[in-house]
Write an enzyme that holds these catalytic residues in place. Sequence first.
Site, PDB file in Angstrom:
ATOM      1  N   GLU A 167     -47.706  -8.567  -5.286  1.00 44.42           N
ATOM      2  CA  GLU A 167     -48.228  -9.868  -4.872  1.00 44.42           C
ATOM      3  C   GLU A 167     -49.740  -9.896  -4.608  1.00 44.42           C
ATOM      4  O   GLU A 167     -50.193  -9.947  -3.460  1.00 44.42           O
ATOM      5  CB  GLU A 167     -47.472 -10.361  -3.638  1.00 44.42           C
ATOM      6  CG  GLU A 167     -45.977 -10.460  -3.860  1.00 44.42           C
ATOM      7  CD  GLU A 167     -45.232 -11.149  -2.718  1.00 44.42           C
ATOM      8  OE1 GLU A 167     -45.809 -11.304  -1.638  1.00 44.42           O
ATOM      9  OE2 GLU A 167     -44.070 -11.542  -2.930  1.00 44.42           O
ATOM     10  N   GLU A 351     -38.276 -10.623  -6.636  1.00 42.67           N
ATOM     11  CA  GLU A 351     -37.855 -10.929  -5.259  1.00 42.67           C
ATOM     12  C   GLU A 351     -37.374 -12.357  -5.198  1.00 42.67           C
ATOM     13  O   GLU A 351     -38.015 -13.270  -5.752  1.00 42.67           O
ATOM     14  CB  GLU A 351     -39.017 -10.816  -4.252  1.00 42.67           C
ATOM     15  CG  GLU A 351     -39.398  -9.421  -3.874  1.00 42.67           C
ATOM     16  CD  GLU A 351     -40.548  -9.370  -2.863  1.00 42.67           C
ATOM     17  OE1 GLU A 351     -40.712 -10.315  -2.056  1.00 42.67           O
ATOM     18  OE2 GLU A 351     -41.287  -8.374  -2.897  1.00 42.67           O
TER      19      GLU A 351
HETATM   20  C1  FCB Z   1     -42.784 -11.380   0.056  1.00 42.78           C
HETATM   21  C2  FCB Z   1     -43.101  -9.921   0.341  1.00 42.78           C
HETATM   22  C3  FCB Z   1     -42.049  -9.188   1.087  1.00 42.78           C
HETATM   23  C4  FCB Z   1     -41.392 -10.042   2.142  1.00 42.78           C
HETATM   24  C5  FCB Z   1     -40.954 -11.361   1.535  1.00 42.78           C
HETATM   25  C6  FCB Z   1     -40.221 -12.262   2.501  1.00 42.78           C
HETATM   26  O1  FCB Z   1     -43.956 -12.104  -0.057  1.00 42.78           O
HETATM   27  O2  FCB Z   1     -43.325  -9.254  -0.867  1.00 42.78           O
HETATM   28  O3  FCB Z   1     -42.629  -8.033   1.624  1.00 42.78           O
HETATM   29  O4  FCB Z   1     -42.230 -10.201   3.203  1.00 42.78           O
HETATM   30  O5  FCB Z   1     -42.066 -12.042   1.049  1.00 42.78           O
END
Ligand code: FCB
Length: 436
Positions: A167, A351
């Site tokens: 990210e 994610e």
């Molecule tokens: C993302 C992150 C992870 C976690 C989630 C909820 O941005 O990569 O570490 O904090 O959000």
Amino acid sequence: MKHKRTDFPPDFQFGVATSAYQIEGHAQGAAGTTHWDSFAATPGNVANAENGDIACDHYNRFEQDFDLIRDAGFDCYRFSTSWARVLPEGRGTINQQGLDFYDRLTDALLERGIKPCATLYHWELPSPLADLGGWRNRDIAEWFADFTEIVMGRIGDRMFSVAPINEPWCVSWLSHFEGHHAPGLRDIRATARAMHHVLLAHGRAIETMRGLGMSNLGAVFNLEWAEPADDSNEARIAAELYDGIYNRFFLGGVFDKSYPGNVLDGLEPHLPTNWQDDFDTIGTPVDWCGLNYYTRKLITRADAPWPGLKEVPGPLPKTQMGWEVDPAALSRFLIRTARDHTGDLPIYVTENGMASPERHHDTDRIGYLDQHLAEVRRALDQGVPIKGYFVWSLLDNYEWALGYEKRFGLVDVDFETLERTPKASYHALQAALARD
Ligand code: FCB
């Protein structure tokens, strides 16, 4: 769950994700301090001034955690390596205990038939490098390439996939412009430099891993859908700028070797000199693109200097984070990313998940995952080459500035006893992923 493995292509990978600082217990194993340790020790930055010293004690309990991953039926595990655990000073002397840990972790995954998917950097920068300016300092690209060589020189032969940095928006904008994450800066010059250097470091790490003969290398971006708050022209322009800063700057750098014009309007004066010359490194080819997706924002113009944006509360249902649930934006992003940036390159949802206060009967999470899997299916039906989906997260963990209160896990963690208890969502996924 409504969805099951057989609703997806036979080679589709299901995985679960975590990150080092959020679960390992950073105070153990002779790791060096990081900018998250000092950020958390500064009053006002983190809920209850909580830190990752013990976290889930995964450092000592990883075998048990990997049994949970195997028993749920996941194909892949996305984890990150801690720079300061391997190189306590960020450079120079190696902490052998740290390298040995990632070596044992890798073998423990393979023994259980789980594919290791590594991220080299998920936010905990070694303090001595932060002292030198951290992501503001161009030298970070070489420091990071050296770290990459050391870690992947040891475990790279056994990785299914690797991405350098988790990210880039969070590493740069959230941490240097909004000040919400370490190092907690609010400075546009620092931000512009961090945004560029994080991509340069990504490129140098990819080049380094190619040099080690590695393949299946990618990049992981967090995307947030920007919706104009109303029908006005100014809200539309504001949403486009939010989209540019959050999404298109980073995808554009890596896949198109360019930055969006509406972002350059404000940032160009603050970028390092000759930034254009770095695009061949930044855009060095990758093998896949990872997208992290959670929510959308309603955006309009603020009466303030560039970027002059503000968020407006939206009407959709919200998670424990206060984030609106907007599954449809996931398929829009998958389709748009392939169309505008990545073409035929494999895409992974690296994610997706939600925080919920419900510690055992988390039916809200089951619904959230189902709704988002439906959008993955929709994008697949439109021809987007999506190859896998990772749930965030295996365990309740250290949710950065929000401490331990926000629970994203499929598995509950009692932070007093460190006992793990699978939630309803874990069992639902286990049933959905079963092969008959
Ligand atoms: C993302 C992150 C992870 C976690 C989630 C909820 O941005 O990569 O570490 O904090 O959000």
